[in-house]
Design a protein around this motif. Structure first.
Motif: not given
Length: 248
Positions: A209-228
């Motif tokens: 919800s904070e747009k740090l990642i996106a999920t699709d089932g078990r797939k996880i897309k890293i959007i903001q590496v620096e924030e993580l």
């Protein structure tokens, strides 16, 4: 039990193993070829169990493996993940101990088994191999020390952020440059992060919800590496700051 174990006539993993063990002479490499066994495991197949007697050095050539320990109440704690080409499953032999962990395939996996008698013989003949193994054990010990602190002192957000970054560093990303190349169940992600599955699901949803990642089932897309990275580092101090507020 493995799906199948074959001799080295199926030699697709052999070249990778021998390239990794560069300090060996030709005759020493041949000894490995003569004694090694190639085993293939299906997804979720156990490679070894806690309390088994170690007999082989294991080298992952294809796939992904988790090393875990049964915890209180039936919960598992993932100790580390193994990536190609990496040695594992041999510490207990040198400690004259049974396995204190179990290992399981995350996905279809190929493991080369080298008898410990062969490993010990090669170590007695080649000091460069000794240094390779000592270096590997030392790196693992340092990583274990870091994970002990991370899993006990970080807030849940910090632990989950650290776990996602750890998976990215260990297994990389797909061609899009963002999606983790390992698909974990929420339970496995929780076990890696030392939290309940429900906490892992809530925290993962918050990151999405904070747009740090996106999920699709078990797939996880890293959007903001620096924030993580920032959350992972700040998570280390969250509990300490809370205690200081209570103290004063």
């Amino acid at each position: 039990m493995p799906s199948s174990c074959v001799n080295i006539s199926d030699n697709s993993p052999v070249v990778e193993i021998l390239d990794f063990w560069q300090p060996l002479s030709d005759s020493q490499r041949q000894l490995i070829v003569d004694t090694m066994e190639v085993c293939r495991y299906k997804r979720n197949a156990v490679i070894y169990h806690e309390d088994d007697i170690p007999q082989h050095m294991l080298v992952l050539t294809h796939g992904k493996v988790k090393v875990y320990k049964d915890g209180v109440g039936g919960r598992n704690q993932i100790i580390r993940v193994i990536k190609p080409i990496e040695m594992f499953g041999y510490r207990a032999y040198f400690a004259n101990d049974h396995y204190r962990t179990s290992a399981m395939a995350f996905e279809p996996t190929t493991v080369v088994k080298i008898p410990m008698e062969t490993v010990v013989q090669l170590m007695s003949e080649n000091q460069h191999l000794n240094m390779l193994i000592i270096h590997h054990l030392s790196v693992q010990l340092g990583q274990s020390d870091d994970r002990t602190v991370n899993l006990t002192q970080k807030h849940v957000r910090g632990r989950l952020a650290e776990a996602l970054l750890f998976l990215m560093d260990s297994y990389g990303v797909e061609e899009d440059g963002c999606t983790l190349s390992i698909y974990l169940s929420r339970e496995d992600l929780a076990n890696l992060s030392n939290m309940t599955t429900s906490n892992a699901i809530r925290t993962l949803s918050a990151f999405a919800s904070e747009k740090l990642i996106a999920t699709d089932g078990r797939k996880i897309k890293i959007i903001q590496v620096e924030e993580l990275l920032r959350i992972s580092k700040m998570g280390y101090f969250r509990k300490l700051q809370f205690r200081l507020v209570l103290r004063f």
